[in-house]
Scaffold this active site. Structure first.
Site, PDB file in Angstrom:
ATOM      1  N   ASP A   1       0.831  -1.206   0.000  1.00  0.00           N
ATOM      2  CA  ASP A   1       0.000   0.000   0.000  1.00  0.00           C
ATOM      3  C   ASP A   1       0.865   1.256   0.000  1.00  0.00           C
ATOM      4  OD1 ASP A   1      -2.336   1.472   0.097  1.00  0.00           O
ATOM      5  OD2 ASP A   1      -3.180   0.347   1.772  1.00  0.00           O
TER       6      ASP A   1
ATOM      7  N   ASP B   1     -11.012   1.895  -3.040  1.00  0.00           N
ATOM      8  CA  ASP B   1     -11.585   1.398  -1.788  1.00  0.00           C
ATOM      9  C   ASP B   1     -13.104   1.334  -1.889  1.00  0.00           C
ATOM     10  OD1 ASP B   1      -9.192   1.029  -0.555  1.00  0.00           O
ATOM     11  OD2 ASP B   1      -9.287   2.798   0.722  1.00  0.00           O
TER      12      ASP B   1
HETATM   13  C1  GLA Z   1      -5.836   1.822   2.294  1.00  0.00           C
HETATM   14  C2  GLA Z   1      -6.258   0.649   1.435  1.00  0.00           C
HETATM   15  C3  GLA Z   1      -7.269  -0.200   2.185  1.00  0.00           C
HETATM   16  C4  GLA Z   1      -6.695  -0.656   3.495  1.00  0.00           C
HETATM   17  C5  GLA Z   1      -6.233   0.546   4.305  1.00  0.00           C
HETATM   18  C6  GLA Z   1      -5.485   0.114   5.540  1.00  0.00           C
HETATM   19  O1  GLA Z   1      -6.873   2.729   2.453  1.00  0.00           O
HETATM   20  O2  GLA Z   1      -6.765   1.088   0.208  1.00  0.00           O
HETATM   21  O3  GLA Z   1      -7.648  -1.303   1.394  1.00  0.00           O
HETATM   22  O4  GLA Z   1      -5.634  -1.530   3.259  1.00  0.00           O
HETATM   23  O5  GLA Z   1      -5.361   1.375   3.548  1.00  0.00           O
HETATM   24  O6  GLA Z   1      -5.063   1.188   6.294  1.00  0.00           O
END
Ligand code: GLA
EC number: 3.2.1.22
Length: 731
Positions: A475, A543
């Site tokens: 990420d 997301d």
């Molecule tokens: C980001 C990602 C999510 C999750 C969060 C965790 O927003 O897109 O899928 O992994 O971080 O903090």
């Protein structure tokens, strides 16, 4: 007055001379199966682009193409330069701008030679060498053509042997020139949870620039992918379209300029913003690649070409397997322990997925990661949550019958972390300024080789300790604020060297772990580009997993990226039933982020069966050709189908996207991509337990010809909001 008149005469003679092919002009035809990019070199060794479009059957006729579709005067002879140099006679947006060692701020680039050679199966690399006649300064243009897929990958290298450093102010990857009557640019924009919204705008005289200055999470507002339709707005199956994308995970700039002759100039590359690059004598600067495909049959063909190319040549294991998974992010957020997790492993097993993915919140001890305010950088298991460490979880998952994967955000650091305390000089921050935080965090300085080693070590240590760890979600949740490196001797190299540093780390990881599945995530789809996708098997588009929203998001990504790389998870976002959310998620790499124990009996049964069906049909979705049949932007339904290469199988998805009275697929939808001479049966998949489908009569066959001419009505309506059909050749 007389002087002005003679200047006009000189200029117009010059432009007439350069406007048509003269005896002795050379033509370099850079061709794929259906496309040609043709460079003309005149007697003064000026290289210009005279054609970008359909390949001609008689190559000798490239010489007949007029210079730059002259619709007026080109005073400079440079409007259609292959790589427009700034500073001498150029009047428009340059591809390259430099200051020489002696302070001279101009560049001239003349053709020296070129060569073409095979670069693998069906791949040809054409290299065009240019140099400044006055300075020992060279630019080399590379055009890699993927013959069968009609994709051209273009980049350049810049080198000099002047006495001292040269400053590169701008250094594009590609410079193209396209004449047409009208130009329609489709670009994409958004923000967190609303990625990839298309806007189609006519390009008029002057500049339109797509860019980002965000550094890391570079595509948060705008990705480096676009379509340009010629003469008329982009259509699915008709008309000329160029689909382009820059393979770079940092600041980019893509400039479209309709020139005074009403031809389109395109310059794509690293964003020159705050990025002047000091090039030492004898060193070479290599730009990232710009990728494009030209289609004379609409954007459908363009996306299929890019998908095929990406699977074959770019994405790791693009023709291999992927793992279905259960993620715990939305099920637990930061609140979990070993007991909860081992219960979730069992849930994953019950559901029928291949892998459990542990998300954010498992690390940090002095500053435990119990929310997003602490712990990034301290990649040790939190002893309260995970007293037996990751190895225990890997074993527990495996003994339950599924693999174990993990979330990491290795480029980042929380101000509250041991890493920050130990290595403040590894963090991007400005002297004499307050620290600005994005999602409460700071970015590590990946232009520093020590930081690169640290980031490499995070993954390498983890893999060494847990060799069967099956998956990494990488990420990147912050943009670059406070853009300053304490250790980089060239402050304006930071944005460029950050991305180069990231790629160095990923290169090293891929050498050691070539098969490890890795998901590219950036707070949703903040980093979706073919630079990063050289290393990642898949990406997280957003997301936002609301089923309805996803139809639009996935529809737009599908212009450029194949289903096999697009991670779609079934979650609790949105109001649609689980069948709808599952059907949508199946158009890619299927995963789950739900509390399995909260599913009722039918929901669980449906999901288990859907996973089995997916196992059976995934090959068609991943490796098949995508045909977008009905756009959610122009009717009540969205409809898309994936057709196997042999055209003997297709999986066809239709969704209701409107809640208006009597909304639905009122008429048959015409299928595409089938073999007109074959006969097919149609059967409904993902039928919800307790309901019946009327599309299950496999004794009735339809010819491909009928299905593509008249069509078939999947009967999507308020009672059947999503319909998945399997079309199979009747043998
Ligand atoms: C980001 C990602 C999510 C999750 C969060 C965790 O927003 O897109 O899928 O992994 O971080 O903090």
């Amino acid at each position: 007055m007389i002087r002005l008149f003679s200047l006009f005469l000189t200029l117009s003679c010059f432009s007439i001379l350069t406007a048509m092919s003269a005896p002795g002009d050379r033509h370099i035809a850079i061709e794929t199966r259906r496309t040609a990019l043709v460079i003309r070199v005149d007697k003064d060794q000026n290289p210009t682009i005279v054609h970008l479009g359909q390949r001609l059957t008689r190559p000798d006729e490239y010489a007949r193409i007029p210079g730059n579709s002259k619709r007026g005067e080109d005073y400079t002879g440079l409007y259609n330069s292959v790589y427009t140099p700034a500073g001498s006679r150029n009047l428009l947006e340059p591809a390259i701008q430099v200051t020489h060692a002696d302070g001279n701020p101009s560049l001239d680039l003349r053709y020296v030679r070129h060569e073409s050679k095979s670069a693998g199966d069906g791949v040809v690399l054409t290299t065009v060498y240019l140099k400044d006649p006055q300075y020992p300064f060279d630019v080399t243009l590379y055009y890699k053509t993927y013959q069968d897929d009609d994709v051209i990958e273009q980049w350049s290298t810049i080198r000099h042997t002047e006495k001292k450093n040269v400053t590169l102010h701008k250094y594009a990857s590609a410079n193209l020139y396209i004449p047409a009557q009208n130009y329609y640019l489709t670009h994409f924009h958004g923000d967190w949870a609303r990625e990839m919204n298309p806007s189609e705008v006519p390009l008029t005289e002057g500049l339109k620039v797509l860019d980002t200055k965000l550094g890391t999470r570079a595509d948060l507002f705008q990705p480096p992918s676009f379509l340009v339709a010629l003469n008329q707005p982009a259509q699915e199956d008709q008309g000329e379209v160029l689909a382009g994308t820059l393979a770079w995970s940092g600041n980019y700039q893509i400039a479209f300029e309709v020139d005074p002759l009403h031809n389109l100039r395109l310059m794509a590359g690293i964003n020159p913003y705050a990025s002047a690059y000091t090039l030492a004598p004898g060193k070479e600067f290599t730009t990232p690649a710009f990728l494009f495909t030209y289609s004379a049959t609409g954007k459908g063909t363009a996306s299929r070409s890019l998908h095929r190319w990406a699977r074959k040549f770019r994405i790791p294991q693009g023709q291999g397997n992927r793992l279905t998974l259960l993620n715990n992010w939305e099920a637990t957020y930061f609140d979990f322990n070993e007991e909860k997790l081992t219960a979730l492993f069992k849930d994953g097993r019950k559901l029928g997925v291949d892998l459990f993915l542990l998300d954010d919140g498992w690390f940090g001890n002095k500053y435990p990661r119990n929310d997003d305010r602490a712990g990034l950088g301290d990649w040790q298991e939190n002893v309260k949550k995970l007293p037996h460490g990751l190895g225990y979880l890997v074993n527990q998952a495996e003994s339950t019958g599924i693999k174990f994967g993990i979330w990491l955000e290795p480029e980042m650091v929380s101000p509250k972390s041991e890493l920050y305390e130990k290595h403040p000089d590894w963090v991007l921050k400005l002297p004499n300024r307050q620290e600005y935080y994005f999602r409460n965090q700071l970015v590590l300085d990946l232009s520093n080789p020590k930081v690169q080693d640290f980031v490499y070590g995070i993954v390498d240590d983890m893999m060494t300790k847990n060799p069967t760890l099956g998956y990494i979600k990488w990420d990147c949740n912050a943009v670059i604020y406070n853009a300053f490196s304490a250790t980089n001797p060239n402050p304006s190299h930071l944005y460029v060297e950050y991305v180069q540093g990231l790629y160095t780390v990923l290169d090293r990881l891929r050498v050691k772990y070539p098969k490890l599945p890795m998901m590219l995530c950036s707070g949703g789809g903040g980093r979706v580009d073919y630079g990063a996708l050289r290393y990642f098997t898949e990406f997280w588009p957003s997301d936002n997993t609301d089923g309805l929203e996803r139809i639009f998001i996935q529809w737009n990504y599908s212009n450029f990226f194949p289903a096999i790389a697009t991670c779609n998870h079934v979650t609790d976002w949105g109001k649609q039933p689980i069948k709808f959310r599952t059907d949508v998620a199946m158009m890619g790499k299927l995963g789950y982020d739900i509390v399995v124990s909260k599913l009722d009996e039918k929901e669980l049964q449906f999901s288990q069966e859907a996973l089995k069906t997916y196992e059976r049909v995934k090959e068609v979705i991943w490796q098949g050709d995508l045909y977008r049949l009905a756009s959610p932007y122009s009717g009540d339904v969205a409809s898309l189908m994936y057709v196997s290469e042999a055209r003997d199988r297709a999986i066809w998805f239709t969704y209701l996207t409107s809640s208006r009275y009597r909304a639905g697929s009122q008429a048959p939808i015409r299928l595409k991509g089938l073999d007109p001479a074959k006969n097919y049966t149609i059967r409904e998949l993902n039928v919800y337990p307790g309901t019946k489908s009327f599309i299950n009569d496999t004794s009735t066959t339809f010819s491909g010809n009928y299905l593509m001419t008249v069509g078939f009505n999947p009967n999507a309506d308020a009672n059947r909001t999503s319909v998945v059909l399997e079309v199979t050749e009747a043998k």
